[in-house]
Write a protein that holds these residues in place. Structure first.
Motif, PDB file in Angstrom:
ATOM      1  N   ASP A  54      34.998  35.556  11.930  1.00 48.06           N
ATOM      2  CA  ASP A  54      35.103  36.587  12.960  1.00 48.06           C
ATOM      3  C   ASP A  54      35.651  36.009  14.268  1.00 48.06           C
ATOM      4  N   ALA A  55      35.199  34.810  14.640  1.00 45.20           N
ATOM      5  CA  ALA A  55      35.683  34.165  15.861  1.00 45.20           C
ATOM      6  C   ALA A  55      37.173  33.849  15.749  1.00 45.20           C
ATOM      7  N   ASP A  56      37.608  33.377  14.589  1.00 43.13           N
ATOM      8  CA  ASP A  56      39.032  33.093  14.370  1.00 43.13           C
ATOM      9  C   ASP A  56      39.862  34.373  14.466  1.00 43.13           C
ATOM     10  N   ALA A  57      39.365  35.453  13.881  1.00 44.75           N
ATOM     11  CA  ALA A  57      40.089  36.723  13.920  1.00 44.75           C
ATOM     12  C   ALA A  57      40.208  37.223  15.356  1.00 44.75           C
ATOM     13  N   GLN A  58      39.139  37.090  16.121  1.00 43.82           N
ATOM     14  CA  GLN A  58      39.160  37.522  17.521  1.00 43.82           C
ATOM     15  C   GLN A  58      40.148  36.684  18.330  1.00 43.82           C
ATOM     16  N   LEU A  59      40.156  35.377  18.103  1.00 40.12           N
ATOM     17  CA  LEU A  59      41.088  34.484  18.798  1.00 40.12           C
ATOM     18  C   LEU A  59      42.531  34.837  18.462  1.00 40.12           C
ATOM     19  N   ASN A  60      42.823  35.075  17.195  1.00 40.51           N
ATOM     20  CA  ASN A  60      44.171  35.455  16.774  1.00 40.51           C
ATOM     21  C   ASN A  60      44.595  36.780  17.405  1.00 40.51           C
ATOM     22  N   GLN A  61      43.655  37.710  17.469  1.00 39.35           N
ATOM     23  CA  GLN A  61      43.956  39.012  18.058  1.00 39.35           C
ATOM     24  C   GLN A  61      44.237  38.867  19.556  1.00 39.35           C
ATOM     25  N   ASP A  62      43.450  38.059  20.255  1.00 38.66           N
ATOM     26  CA  ASP A  62      43.660  37.829  21.683  1.00 38.66           C
ATOM     27  C   ASP A  62      45.005  37.155  21.940  1.00 38.66           C
TER      28      ASP A  62
END
Length: 73
Positions: A54-62
């Motif tokens: 989830d943290a990786d997905a959020q970072l990629n989205q940002d």
């Protein structure tokens, strides 16, 4: 009265503590195949917890939003 005595004797005087219940549970790892750029041979297997995914997905989205904002200027 005898039954009450037996019930009282069967009950523990102090609460029983189960150390296993207090130990933190290890999060389950989720493994996914990630294709490596430049090769068609095989995907690399990456295992992380759900929180890490989830943290990786959020970072990629940002990062994608940041790149989009830079292009619109």
């Amino acid at each position: 009265m005898f039954t009450a005595f037996l019930l009282a004797a069967a009950l523990p005087l102090s609460p029983v503590q189960d150390d296993r219940a207090e130990a933190p549970r290890a999060e389950k790892k989720i493994c996914k195949g990630q294709a490596k750029t430049g090769t068609r041979v095989r995907a690399k297997r990456v295992c992380k917890t759900q929180a890490e995914w989830d943290a990786d997905a959020q970072l990629n989205q940002d990062q994608a939003r940041g790149m989009s904002n830079m292009q619109s200027r």
